[in-house]
Design a protein around this motif. Structure first.
Motif, short mmCIF file in Angstrom:
data_model
loop_
_atom_site.label_atom_id
_atom_site.label_comp_id
_atom_site.label_asym_id
_atom_site.label_seq_id
_atom_site.Cartn_x
_atom_site.Cartn_y
_atom_site.Cartn_z
N ASN A 148 -6.57 -19.14 -20.77
CA ASN A 148 -7.80 -19.77 -21.43
C ASN A 148 -8.34 -21.24 -20.60
O ASN A 148 -9.43 -21.67 -20.96
N LEU A 149 -7.65 -21.27 -19.32
CA LEU A 149 -8.16 -22.16 -18.54
C LEU A 149 -9.70 -21.63 -17.99
O LEU A 149 -10.53 -22.21 -17.68
N LEU A 150 -9.88 -20.23 -17.99
CA LEU A 150 -10.96 -19.58 -17.83
C LEU A 150 -11.97 -19.23 -19.16
O LEU A 150 -12.65 -18.33 -18.91
N PHE A 151 -11.71 -19.92 -20.09
CA PHE A 151 -12.53 -19.87 -21.28
C PHE A 151 -13.90 -19.90 -20.98
O PHE A 151 -14.79 -19.10 -21.13
N PHE A 152 -14.23 -21.37 -20.58
CA PHE A 152 -15.59 -21.26 -20.27
C PHE A 152 -16.11 -20.56 -19.11
O PHE A 152 -17.22 -20.12 -18.79
N TYR A 153 -15.20 -20.50 -17.99
CA TYR A 153 -15.72 -19.71 -16.73
C TYR A 153 -15.79 -18.26 -17.01
O TYR A 153 -17.08 -17.69 -16.21
N SER A 154 -15.12 -17.74 -17.76
CA SER A 154 -15.30 -16.16 -18.07
C SER A 154 -16.58 -15.85 -18.78
O SER A 154 -17.38 -15.14 -18.80
N PHE A 155 -16.90 -17.00 -19.96
CA PHE A 155 -18.22 -16.94 -20.73
C PHE A 155 -19.37 -17.03 -19.61
O PHE A 155 -20.33 -16.00 -19.71
N LEU A 156 -19.30 -17.89 -18.70
CA LEU A 156 -20.53 -18.17 -17.93
C LEU A 156 -20.68 -16.88 -16.80
O LEU A 156 -21.76 -16.54 -16.64
N HIS A 157 -19.65 -16.38 -16.48
CA HIS A 157 -19.49 -15.45 -15.50
C HIS A 157 -20.24 -13.82 -16.49
O HIS A 157 -20.77 -13.49 -15.78
#
Length: 304
Positions: free
Chosen positions: A282-291
Motif C-alpha cells: 500500500n505504499l504504492l496506493f497513490f502511485y499505482s492509481f496515478l500510473h
C-alpha cells in the motif's frame, strides 16, 4: 478534470525513466507488470475524489486533489478511507529545495506511513550515526540490501573491538509483524506517532535515507559531507515504471516511492523470518492509481 491535467498537477517526482515504449504495445504491457499482483486497498475512494475534482486544502488554501503536498494532509479524502502502513525501519527523505512539491512521490510515503517517515528539505540533514544508517543511492561503491547488515555490523565492530559475538540480526517474530500493516478496513488499529517502531528490534539498522530530487540535481545532496560516511545501498535489480521519460538515465533509477517500496521488499526477503504477504504494497496506493490513470489517458490519446 482530465487525466492529462492530473498528470501535470499531481505528477510524482523526478527520479527516473519510464519503461513505457512510445510505439510498442508490448512496451506498455511491460510497464504495467511491476504493479500487477499488489495487495492494495480499494481505489474506489480515489476514483470518487477524482470525480469531485480539485478542492481547497483546509490548511493552506491551495487547490489540490487527494492530498496537499505542501501541508502533508489529505484533501477530499478522510484518513479512515486510506491505508496506513507500519514500517520495519524508520525512513528519512532528504528533499532538494528546488524539487517541485507537486511532482514528488515522497509525500506518498509520508501520508501512508506517517509515524515512520520524515521529510527534510536540504540543507537540513540530521546528524546520523554512520554504523546504524544507510543511504539508498546508486554509485560505484554501493552494495546490495543483502550485504547491508553485515557491512553495518563490520563497521560497528571496527569501532568497538570488544563487542560481543551475539547475532547481529534480531529477526522479527511473525506475530510481531502481523497486524503491523493497517488498512482502511481497520482504522482503529492505527499506530499513533511516537510509539515504538519495529526498527528498534532490528539491529544494527536504525534508519534508511533516500534523496528526493531530479536526477540532474542529486549530486549536490549525495556528495554532501554529512552523507559521505553513510553506507551506500543500491537496488540494482529493480526497474522503474514511472511515466515521465528522463533521457540518459537507466531504468534502474527509481522514483522515490518506488525506491522505498523495493528497499523494504528486499529488506523483508533477506532479514525477516516469514514470507512476504503484501505488508508494504500500500505504499504504492497513490502511485499505482496515478500510473493507471495516466497510462489510460496516454492510450486514449494514442501515445502508447
Amino acid at each position: 478534470m482530465s487525466s492529462l491535467d492530473q498528470d501535470q498537477h499531481l505528477q510524482p517526482s523526478c527520479r527516473d525513466k519510464t519503461t513505457v515504449s512510445s510505439d510498442s504495445s508490448e512496451g506498455c504491457k511491460l510497464a504495467k507488470q511491476p504493479l500487477q499482483g499488489l495487495k492494495l486497498a480499494s481505489h474506489a475512494v480515489l476514483e470518487e475524489a477524482q470525480q469531485k475534482g480539485r478542492l481547497k486544502c483546509l490548511k493552506c488554501g491551495g487547490s489540490r486533489m487527494f492530498f496537499c503536498y505542501t501541508c502533508c494532509s489529505l484533501v477530499g479524502v478522510s484518513v479512515q478511507e486510506i491505508p496506513l502502513i507500519k514500517l520495519p525501519v524508520k525512513i528519512d527523505i532528504i528533499k532538494h529545495p528546488n524539487e517541485t512539491d507537486g511532482k514528488s512521490t515522497a509525500i506518498h510515503a509520508k501520508i501512508l506511513a506517517p509515524s515512520d517517515v520524515t521529510i527534510y528539505t536540504y540543507p537540513c540533514i540530521p546528524d546520523y550515526k554512520t554504523d546504524k544508517v544507510v543511504l539508498v543511492f546508486p554509485g560505484p561503491g554501493a552494495i546490495s540490501v543483502q550485504s547491508m547488515l553485515q557491512c553495518l555490523r563490520d563497521r560497528s565492530n571496527s569501532r568497538s573491538p570488544d563487542s560481543s559475538d551475539e547475532p547481529f540480526i534480531k529477526r522479527l517474530k511473525t506475530e510481531e509483524v502481523q497486524g503491523a500493516t493497517h488498512t482502511a478496513e481497520n482504522p482503529e488499529s492505527r499506530t499513533p506517532d511516537g510509539t515504538e517502531s519495529l526498527e528498534s528490534r532490528v539491529y544494527p539498522l536504525q534508519r534508511v535515507v533516500f534523496i528526493d530530487s531530479t536526477w540532474n540535481q542529486t549530486n549536490k545532496i549525495s556528495t554532501d559531507e554529512r552523507l559521505q560516511d553513510l553506507l551506500q545501498v543500491e537496488l540494482k535489480m529493480r526497474k522503474t515504471c514511472f511515466w515521465r521519460h528522463q533521457k540518459g538515465k537507466p531504468d534502474t533509477y527509481l522514483a522515490t516511492i518506488e525506491a522505498i517500496y523495493y528497499f523494504l521488499r528486499d529488506f523483508h526477503d533477506h532479514y525477516l523470518d516469514h514470507e512476504y504477504s503484501g505488508e508494504y504494497d500500500n505504499l504504492l496506493f497513490f502511485y499505482s492509481f496515478l500510473h493507471s490513470v495516466i497510462n489510460k489517458a496516454k492510450a486514449s490519446a494514442g501515445k502508447l
